[in-house]
Enzyme design. Structure first.
Site, PDB file in Angstrom:
ATOM      1  N   TYR A 198      46.693  40.180  55.708  1.00  0.00           N
ATOM      2  CA  TYR A 198      45.446  40.414  54.985  1.00  0.00           C
ATOM      3  C   TYR A 198      44.261  40.507  55.940  1.00  0.00           C
ATOM      4  O   TYR A 198      43.469  41.455  55.895  1.00  0.00           O
ATOM      5  CB  TYR A 198      45.213  39.287  53.976  1.00  0.00           C
ATOM      6  CG  TYR A 198      43.855  39.350  53.313  1.00  0.00           C
ATOM      7  CD1 TYR A 198      43.590  40.290  52.318  1.00  0.00           C
ATOM      8  CD2 TYR A 198      42.845  38.464  53.672  1.00  0.00           C
ATOM      9  CE1 TYR A 198      42.339  40.354  51.715  1.00  0.00           C
ATOM     10  CE2 TYR A 198      41.596  38.514  53.071  1.00  0.00           C
ATOM     11  CZ  TYR A 198      41.350  39.462  52.093  1.00  0.00           C
ATOM     12  OH  TYR A 198      40.114  39.518  51.507  1.00  0.00           O
ATOM     13  N   SER A 203      35.813  41.236  55.256  1.00  0.00           N
ATOM     14  CA  SER A 203      35.937  39.786  55.073  1.00  0.00           C
ATOM     15  C   SER A 203      35.516  39.105  56.363  1.00  0.00           C
ATOM     16  O   SER A 203      35.597  39.705  57.447  1.00  0.00           O
ATOM     17  CB  SER A 203      37.388  39.426  54.745  1.00  0.00           C
ATOM     18  OG  SER A 203      37.615  38.033  54.840  1.00  0.00           O
TER      19      SER A 203
END
Length: 275
Positions: free
Chosen positions: A156, A143
């Site tokens: 996360y 990400s």
């Protein structure tokens, strides 16, 4: 690996979003598929569409990779079917946008098991066979959140930082032995979770899952160690290098706080869930 035509691609979290898009893109490029997720109905629907449109062979396996023994069990089932994995796409993952203390330790444990441990386990299981054949690879979905600390998405994004670092390290170990490991770093992607959660993402550019899958596979086939998808995301990736780290933290904190406030406004939860 210069082409995936005729190769077998294993995709985790293939029932929706980026994983589903990778399945269609790989099929379009002539690959046979091994798809896994928790939902058999969604996988069956995807397999039917792919076989009807492209004629590829598609094998389905149900697995909840947040369970500690699931990666080994999945690999055993695949091996018992006489299947080999030429390309592993570790897409399955889950994320929560919230204040750190508002989630339980059990929730974080599940997230880390899925985002980190299952990815490492599957990668370790498939690489020996690739080395024997002298070719193969792994695409790990990280990400743009891996590129800097992310307040309100702390666990996360930290897990995705692991994925990026892990992938690039393995690239260094195995690239000269015929194995490419590529970390794909998408930014905001239009998978639908933002609208459902009422998150404030107005003005934020969003790529489609199809775009992410296409660019991810392109980067892998070009032998790249990582790929940031989208021009805006790529340009934004320079900010942590140009600004003091404290300034970066403050900027990201302001962005992510809006999402948390959207959750409170609508009484819902913002999450990313590609299982």
């Amino acid at each position: 690996m210069k082409s995936i035509k005729g190769k077998t691609v294993l995709i985790t979290g293939a029932s929706s979003g980026i994983g589903k898009a990778f399945a269609f893109e790989a099929a379009k490029q002539g690959a046979n598929l091994i798809l896994t997720a928790r939902s058999i109905q969604k996988l069956q629907d995807i397999a039917s569409q792919i076989m009807r449109r492209f004629g590829n062979t598609v094998h389905l396996f149900i697995a909840d990779l947040s369970k500690k023994d699931a990666p080994a069990d999945l690999y055993r089932q695949i091996s018992e079917k006489g299947l080999k994995t030429d390309l592993l796409i570790n897409n399955a993952g889950i994320g929560k946008w919230t204040n750190f203390l508002d989630e339980s330790s059990a929730s974080y444990e599940e997230m880390l098991e899925l985002n980190i441990n299952s990815l490492v386990k599957l990668t370790q299981l498939v690489i020996p066979g690739m080395l024997e054949r002298g070719t193969g690879g792994v695409i790990n979905i990280a990400s743009t959140g891996a590129l800097q600390p992310c307040p309100y998405v702390a666990v996360y994004c930290a897990s995705k930082s692991f994925v990026l670092s892990f992938s690039e390290a393995l690239y260094g170990e195995y690239y000269h032995r015929g194995i490419t490991v590529t970390a794909v770093c998408p930014g905001n992607t239009a998978t639908g979770f933002q609208a459902i959660a009422g998150a404030d993402t107005k003005g934020m550019a969003a790529d489609t899952p199809e775009y992410v899958a296409k660019k991810g596979l392109e980067a892998f086939l070009k032998g790249k160690s990582f790929k940031i998808t989208g021009t805006v995301n790529y340009l934004q990736s320079f900010l942590p290098r140009l600004l003091p780290r404290k300034s970066v933290i403050n900027v990201v904190s302001g962005m992510m706080k809006k999402r948390v406030e959207g959750v409170r406004k609508y009484g819902l939860e913002v999450s990313v869930n590609n299982r």
